[in-house]
Enzyme design. Structure first.
Site, PDB file in Angstrom:
ATOM      1  N   SER A  49     -57.480  42.091  24.155  1.00  0.00           N
ATOM      2  CA  SER A  49     -56.896  42.011  25.347  1.00  0.00           C
ATOM      3  C   SER A  49     -55.251  43.297  25.888  1.00  0.00           C
ATOM      4  CB  SER A  49     -56.017  40.775  26.137  1.00  0.00           C
ATOM      5  OG  SER A  49     -55.540  40.490  24.723  1.00  0.00           O
ATOM      6  N   ASP A  83     -59.546  43.619  27.119  1.00  0.00           N
ATOM      7  CA  ASP A  83     -59.158  42.782  28.087  1.00  0.00           C
ATOM      8  C   ASP A  83     -58.601  42.133  29.113  1.00  0.00           C
ATOM      9  OD1 ASP A  83     -60.737  40.064  29.328  1.00  0.00           O
ATOM     10  OD2 ASP A  83     -59.365  39.109  27.789  1.00  0.00           O
ATOM     11  N   ASP A 105     -57.538  43.597  36.045  1.00  0.00           N
ATOM     12  CA  ASP A 105     -56.841  42.524  36.886  1.00  0.00           C
ATOM     13  C   ASP A 105     -56.153  42.555  37.303  1.00  0.00           C
ATOM     14  OD1 ASP A 105     -55.959  39.503  37.143  1.00  0.00           O
ATOM     15  OD2 ASP A 105     -55.745  39.503  35.083  1.00  0.00           O
ATOM     16  N   GLU A 135     -61.675  39.856  38.517  1.00  0.00           N
ATOM     17  CA  GLU A 135     -61.677  38.864  38.693  1.00  0.00           C
ATOM     18  C   GLU A 135     -60.672  38.608  40.172  1.00  0.00           C
ATOM     19  OE1 GLU A 135     -59.512  36.839  35.852  1.00  0.00           O
ATOM     20  OE2 GLU A 135     -57.993  35.981  37.405  1.00  0.00           O
ATOM     21  N   HIS A 177     -56.845  28.904  31.373  1.00  0.00           N
ATOM     22  CA  HIS A 177     -56.672  29.782  30.165  1.00  0.00           C
ATOM     23  C   HIS A 177     -55.445  29.057  28.671  1.00  0.00           C
ATOM     24  CE1 HIS A 177     -57.384  33.396  32.334  1.00  0.00           C
ATOM     25  NE2 HIS A 177     -58.199  33.130  30.738  1.00  0.00           N
ATOM     26  N   GLY A 206     -61.048  31.301  29.562  1.00  0.00           N
ATOM     27  CA  GLY A 206     -60.359  30.559  29.301  1.00  0.00           C
ATOM     28  C   GLY A 206     -61.704  28.609  28.522  1.00  0.00           C
ATOM     29  N   THR A 230     -58.666  31.557  22.695  1.00  0.00           N
ATOM     30  CA  THR A 230     -58.015  30.422  21.206  1.00  0.00           C
ATOM     31  C   THR A 230     -58.838  29.298  20.721  1.00  0.00           C
ATOM     32  OG1 THR A 230     -56.484  29.967  23.524  1.00  0.00           O
ATOM     33  CG2 THR A 230     -55.978  28.082  22.157  1.00  0.00           C
TER      34      THR A 230
HETATM   35  O1  G3H Z   1     -59.972  36.539  28.207  1.00  0.00           O
HETATM   36  C1  G3H Z   1     -60.177  36.001  27.487  1.00  0.00           C
HETATM   37  C2  G3H Z   1     -60.603  34.206  27.175  1.00  0.00           C
HETATM   38  O2  G3H Z   1     -60.766  33.933  28.896  1.00  0.00           O
HETATM   39  C3  G3H Z   1     -59.793  33.569  26.616  1.00  0.00           C
HETATM   40  O3  G3H Z   1     -59.573  32.099  26.730  1.00  0.00           O
HETATM   41  O4  G3H Z   1     -57.769  31.795  24.834  1.00  0.00           O
HETATM   42  O5  G3H Z   1     -58.553  29.963  26.836  1.00  0.00           O
HETATM   43  O6  G3H Z   1     -60.496  30.525  25.320  1.00  0.00           O
HETATM   44  P1  G3H Z   1     -59.512  31.214  26.144  1.00  0.00           P
HETATM   45 ZN    ZN Z   2     -59.484  36.032  30.639  1.00  0.00          ZN
END
Ligand code: G3H
Ligand code: ZN
Length: 283
Positions: A49, A83, A105, A135, A177, A206, A230
């Site tokens: 990211s 990302d 994004d 998005e 997220h 997320g 996460t």
């Molecule tokens: O683009 C990355 C994801 O949306 C990660 O989301 O950390 O909540 O799993 P998360």
């Molecule tokens: Zn994301």
């Protein structure tokens, strides 16, 4: 082996599954993601990211080169995706650094600005063979498009895809997220409607906060790429905390990073198995 994200997503979708895409911060994350995918015998996407690049002092090259090299030596197909990119300058570096795809994004911008900036980014990226995800943002939304209450409208999504030319669309369907508890409830009817209305693959963001059965149902309803970040960091940090807690004299980082890496690999393998075709949702 390295594989282009677009082809992996298309193949997974055609078989009725989704591709798992995992965010990496360190080299150990990348190693763990590939080890987990190899254990499951399934393809995977490594994601870096913009925030992770910022952590590496804004330098994309070293971490991208490491991830690309780890992808190339894998025994399963591995994609490389840049990302949540908000900076045009960073986005335009993706192809030169070995990425097969990138997410542009502009979701926090007003709709027309999002469309214009994304369409321009798509044109530039397509000239270099990149597959582009983007998005729809919530106009004025404080928490962004993936706050639990935000939803993507199918008609607006279809118009957005037509106007921008994106190859995949991240949609807001109930996930959020950075959740540490897996308590998200997805709007499966909406996923099915989006799947019908939107002519490109759908992406769930997320996903760490989404329980197993909800993930399986989301894939059945049409999600083609599932982003997880996460959950890996929870596994990483939990393992480090426990290893250091067990031995106050431990100073060799290899000892606790090895436990972190293996905890992340287990998380990846478990998630990928859920996203594979023919997994049945618990009712
Ligand atoms: O683009 C990355 C994801 O949306 C990660 O989301 O950390 O909540 O799993 P998360
Ligand atoms: Zn994301």
């Amino acid at each position: 082996m390295f594989s282009p994200t677009g082809a992996m997503v298309a193949e997974a979708r055609a078989a009725g599954g989704a591709v798992g895409a995992f965010n990496l911060i360190t080299v150990e994350h990348a190693e763990a993601i590939v080890t987990g995918a190899e254990a499951a015998g399934l393809p995977v996407v490594l994601q870096i990211s913009e925030n992770a690049v910022r952590f590496h002092h804004g330098r994309l090259a070293p971490i991208a080169a490491a991830a690309r090299s780890i992808a190339e030596s894998a025994t399963v197909p591995v994609g490389l995706h840049l990302d949540h990119v908000t900076s045009d300058e960073l986005f335009d570096q993706a192809a030169a650094h070995g990425f097969g795809s990138a997410m542009y994004d502009a979701s926090t911008r007003p709709y027309q600005e999002n469309v214009a900036a994304t369409a321009a980014a798509v044109r530039r990226a397509h000239a270099h063979g990149l597959w582009v995800e983007s998005e729809l943002g919530e106009i004025g939304g404080k928490d962004g498009a993936h706050a639990p209450g935000v939803r993507t409208d199918p008609e607006e999504a279809a118009a957005y895809v037509a106007a921008t030319g994106v190859d995949a669309l991240a949609v807001a369907v109930g996930s959020s997220h950075a959740m540490q508890a897996r308590t998200a409830r997805l709007d499966h009817r909406l996923i099915a409607r989006l799947h019908v209305a939107v002519p490109v693959p759908l992406v769930l963001h997320g996903s760490s906060g989404v329980p197993d059965d909800e993930l399986v149902r989301a894939v059945h309803a049409g999600m083609a790429k599932v982003n997880i970040g996460t959950a890996l960091n929870s596994a990483f940090t939990g393992a480090v905390r426990s290893t250091l807690g067990d031995d106050a004299t431990l100073v060799d980082p290899r000892r606790y990073l090895a436990t972190a890496r293996s905890a992340m690999a287990d998380t990846v393998a478990g998630s990928l198995r859920l996203l594979a075709p023919h997994v049945t949702a618990a009712t």
